[in-house]
Design a protein around this motif. Structure first.
Motif, mmCIF file in Angstrom:
data_model
loop_
_atom_site.group_PDB
_atom_site.id
_atom_site.type_symbol
_atom_site.label_atom_id
_atom_site.label_comp_id
_atom_site.label_asym_id
_atom_site.label_seq_id
_atom_site.Cartn_x
_atom_site.Cartn_y
_atom_site.Cartn_z
ATOM 1 N N THR A 46 0.844 -1.205 0.000
ATOM 2 C CA THR A 46 0.000 0.000 0.000
ATOM 3 C C THR A 46 0.876 1.251 0.000
ATOM 4 O O THR A 46 0.587 2.219 -0.701
ATOM 5 N N PHE A 47 1.983 1.203 0.751
ATOM 6 C CA PHE A 47 2.892 2.346 0.798
ATOM 7 C C PHE A 47 3.499 2.613 -0.590
ATOM 8 O O PHE A 47 3.496 3.736 -1.089
ATOM 9 N N TYR A 48 3.999 1.539 -1.232
ATOM 10 C CA TYR A 48 4.587 1.719 -2.574
ATOM 11 C C TYR A 48 3.544 2.250 -3.557
ATOM 12 O O TYR A 48 3.809 3.107 -4.386
ATOM 13 N N LEU A 49 2.334 1.716 -3.421
ATOM 14 C CA LEU A 49 1.272 2.130 -4.337
ATOM 15 C C LEU A 49 0.926 3.611 -4.137
ATOM 16 O O LEU A 49 0.658 4.323 -5.108
ATOM 17 N N SER A 50 0.996 4.074 -2.883
ATOM 18 C CA SER A 50 0.676 5.494 -2.640
ATOM 19 C C SER A 50 1.726 6.381 -3.317
ATOM 20 O O SER A 50 1.419 7.453 -3.814
ATOM 21 N N LYS A 51 2.970 5.909 -3.348
ATOM 22 C CA LYS A 51 4.031 6.662 -4.049
ATOM 23 C C LYS A 51 3.727 6.700 -5.543
ATOM 24 O O LYS A 51 3.917 7.720 -6.212
ATOM 25 N N MET A 52 3.279 5.548 -6.060
ATOM 26 C CA MET A 52 2.931 5.477 -7.489
ATOM 27 C C MET A 52 1.780 6.416 -7.814
ATOM 28 O O MET A 52 1.778 7.091 -8.843
ATOM 29 N N ALA A 53 0.809 6.470 -6.884
ATOM 30 C CA ALA A 53 -0.390 7.275 -7.128
ATOM 31 C C ALA A 53 -0.027 8.754 -7.308
ATOM 32 O O ALA A 53 -0.608 9.444 -8.146
ATOM 33 N N VAL A 54 0.963 9.226 -6.536
ATOM 34 C CA VAL A 54 1.382 10.631 -6.641
ATOM 35 C C VAL A 54 1.922 10.896 -8.058
ATOM 36 O O VAL A 54 1.604 11.902 -8.695
ATOM 37 N N GLN A 55 2.729 9.949 -8.552
ATOM 38 C CA GLN A 55 3.319 10.130 -9.888
ATOM 39 C C GLN A 55 2.262 10.004 -10.989
ATOM 40 O O GLN A 55 2.316 10.709 -12.002
ATOM 41 N N ILE A 56 1.289 9.105 -10.769
ATOM 42 C CA ILE A 56 0.199 8.963 -11.757
ATOM 43 C C ILE A 56 -0.581 10.280 -11.824
ATOM 44 O O ILE A 56 -0.930 10.767 -12.906
ATOM 45 N N GLU A 57 -0.808 10.867 -10.659
ATOM 46 C CA GLU A 57 -1.533 12.151 -10.602
ATOM 47 C C GLU A 57 -0.756 13.223 -11.356
ATOM 48 O O GLU A 57 -1.310 14.002 -12.122
ATOM 49 N N ARG A 58 0.567 13.224 -11.153
ATOM 50 C CA ARG A 58 1.415 14.227 -11.819
ATOM 51 C C ARG A 58 1.349 14.055 -13.345
ATOM 52 O O ARG A 58 1.222 15.022 -14.094
ATOM 53 N N LEU A 59 1.421 12.782 -13.775
ATOM 54 C CA LEU A 59 1.324 12.487 -15.217
ATOM 55 C C LEU A 59 -0.020 12.954 -15.771
ATOM 56 O O LEU A 59 -0.087 13.533 -16.865
ATOM 57 N N THR A 60 -1.077 12.704 -14.995
ATOM 58 C CA THR A 60 -2.419 13.103 -15.437
ATOM 59 C C THR A 60 -2.483 14.620 -15.618
ATOM 60 O O THR A 60 -3.037 15.124 -16.596
ATOM 61 N N GLU A 61 -1.863 15.349 -14.663
ATOM 62 C CA GLU A 61 -1.865 16.822 -14.763
ATOM 63 C C GLU A 61 -1.081 17.280 -15.989
ATOM 64 O O GLU A 61 -1.491 18.189 -16.710
ATOM 65 N N LEU A 62 0.059 16.618 -16.240
ATOM 66 C CA LEU A 62 0.858 16.989 -17.415
ATOM 67 C C LEU A 62 0.073 16.774 -18.700
ATOM 68 O O LEU A 62 0.057 17.624 -19.595
ATOM 69 N N MET A 63 -0.606 15.624 -18.765
ATOM 70 C CA MET A 63 -1.390 15.320 -19.965
ATOM 71 C C MET A 63 -2.499 16.357 -20.147
ATOM 72 O O MET A 63 -2.766 16.800 -21.272
ATOM 73 N N ALA A 64 -3.111 16.762 -19.015
ATOM 74 C CA ALA A 64 -4.188 17.756 -19.100
ATOM 75 C C ALA A 64 -3.627 19.077 -19.639
ATOM 76 O O ALA A 64 -4.258 19.737 -20.474
ATOM 77 N N SER A 65 -2.405 19.451 -19.197
ATOM 78 C CA SER A 65 -1.786 20.687 -19.697
ATOM 79 C C SER A 65 -1.547 20.587 -21.200
ATOM 80 O O SER A 65 -1.818 21.529 -21.948
ATOM 81 N N PHE A 66 -1.033 19.449 -21.637
ATOM 82 C CA PHE A 66 -0.766 19.277 -23.079
ATOM 83 C C PHE A 66 -2.060 19.378 -23.883
ATOM 84 O O PHE A 66 -2.105 20.005 -24.934
ATOM 85 N N THR A 67 -3.110 18.738 -23.353
ATOM 86 C CA THR A 67 -4.394 18.788 -24.063
ATOM 87 C C THR A 67 -4.888 20.236 -24.144
ATOM 88 O O THR A 67 -5.347 20.688 -25.198
ATOM 89 N N ASP A 68 -4.754 20.980 -23.021
ATOM 90 C CA ASP A 68 -5.181 22.384 -23.016
ATOM 91 C C ASP A 68 -4.405 23.187 -24.065
ATOM 92 O O ASP A 68 -4.992 23.965 -24.823
ATOM 93 N N VAL A 69 -3.078 23.001 -24.088
ATOM 94 C CA VAL A 69 -2.249 23.762 -25.037
ATOM 95 C C VAL A 69 -2.681 23.445 -26.468
ATOM 96 O O VAL A 69 -2.833 24.348 -27.303
ATOM 97 N N TYR A 70 -2.917 22.181 -26.727
ATOM 98 C CA TYR A 70 -3.328 21.766 -28.071
ATOM 99 C C TYR A 70 -4.654 22.432 -28.446
ATOM 100 O O TYR A 70 -4.819 22.959 -29.545
ATOM 101 N N GLN A 71 -5.581 22.434 -27.482
ATOM 102 C CA GLN A 71 -6.894 23.043 -27.750
ATOM 103 C C GLN A 71 -6.760 24.552 -27.972
ATOM 104 O O GLN A 71 -7.395 25.107 -28.868
ATOM 105 N N ILE A 72 -5.910 25.191 -27.173
ATOM 106 C CA ILE A 72 -5.718 26.644 -27.328
ATOM 107 C C ILE A 72 -5.152 26.939 -28.715
ATOM 108 O O ILE A 72 -5.633 27.803 -29.438
ATOM 109 N N GLN A 73 -4.119 26.180 -29.085
ATOM 110 C CA GLN A 73 -3.470 26.416 -30.375
ATOM 111 C C GLN A 73 -4.418 26.194 -31.547
ATOM 112 O O GLN A 73 -4.257 26.769 -32.609
ATOM 113 N N ASN A 74 -5.407 25.339 -31.333
ATOM 114 C CA ASN A 74 -6.354 25.065 -32.409
ATOM 115 C C ASN A 74 -7.673 25.815 -32.227
ATOM 116 O O ASN A 74 -8.667 25.494 -32.868
ATOM 117 N N GLY A 75 -7.641 26.783 -31.332
ATOM 118 C CA GLY A 75 -8.828 27.619 -31.095
ATOM 119 C C GLY A 75 -10.027 26.836 -30.596
ATOM 120 O O GLY A 75 -11.167 27.166 -30.897
#
Ligand code: ADP
Length: 235
Positions: A46-75
């Motif tokens: 459970t401890f190792y998984l909680s560490k993984m969860a933090v990184q998964i969350e970070r990846l999710t945020e990064l992907m959301a930023s990329f999607t936003d940038v793509y949408q902005i660039q394409n109006g």
């Protein structure tokens, strides 16, 4: 130059799209694994998984930023506006930070029943971006202040920190895509330089304004101004 920029944007768009499915799947399986480990009282797992969860969350945020940038660039950054209580959104966001952050205390002062007509999710992401920056770029101080004021024509939100501050030259470029201050102090702080660019686009789409006041070495205050429509004034 423009061709290269377009290629970069398209690449970001394709990568974020292609990574969405595997990421969703990793998230779903990690939740199943969490239940499984919990049932089997596997504390180490459970401890190792909680560490993984933090990184998964970070990846999710990064992907959301990329999607936003793509949408902005394409109006295509469409807003889903509705009436909501900004004071509640700010209070809830501050509480979330309170649980997640040990280094800083975030104080807020906002009038009650402050109803705005805006895209709640997007305004929330602007708030999160400004508060996390205030924390990230003020490691030597402990306080962040969030406030909101209202008058007839607009609502103004401010996020103030007592950290590095931003020089005049950098203040001009701070909302550009991929812009990051590159001094010794900021060198080890992670980031892509997309958050303020996305926030600026979101606020501009709301026909609002975002700007920063800052004194180097003393701190920064980010201001967001949202216009109030006739509809909100009667609410
Ligand atoms: P990131 O934090 O991922 O680099 P942002 O777009 O949110 O991206 O911020 C762009 C840059 O602006 C940061 O890299 C940092 O140099 C500067 N910056 C943002 N907020 C602050 C702040 N509160 N205090 C000092 N510098 C800041």
């Amino acid at each position: 130059m423009r061709h290269l920029e377009k290629q970069k944007d398209d690449f970001i768009g394709i990568v974020s799209h292609e990574l969405k499915n595997p990421l969703t799947s990793i998230k779903a399986f990690s939740q199943l694994l969490e239940n499984y480990l919990d049932q089997n009282k596997d504390e180490k797992g459970t401890f190792y998984l909680s560490k993984m969860a933090v990184q998964i969350e970070r990846l999710t945020e990064l992907m959301a930023s990329f999607t936003d940038v793509y949408q902005i660039q394409n109006g295509k950054l469409a807003l889903k506006k509705k009436s909501f209580k900004l004071d509640e959104l700010i209070a809830n966001t501050v509480v979330d930070f309170h649980y997640a952050t040990k280094s800083h205390t975030i104080e807020h002062s906002v009038p009650n029943d402050l109803i705005v007509f805006a895209d709640k999710e997007r305004i929330s992401s602007v708030l999160v971006n400004l508060i996390s920056n205030a924390i990230k770029y003020s490691p030597m101080s402990k306080k962040v202040l969030v406030s909101a004021t209202v008058d007839d024509d607009q609502v103004t939100i401010t996020v103030q920190d007592f950290g590095f501050g931003i020089s005049k030259v950098e203040r001009i470029r701070i909302f550009e895509r991929f812009f990051r201050v590159r001094s010794k102090k900021e060198k080890n702080i992670p980031g892509l330089g997309l958050g303020l660019y996305i926030s600026h686009e979101i606020i501009t789409q709301h026909k609002g304004k975002i700007w920063v006041d800052s004194i180097e070495g003393q701190g920064s205050t980010f201001n967001v101004q949202l216009p109030r429509s006739k509809k909100e004034k009667v609410l």
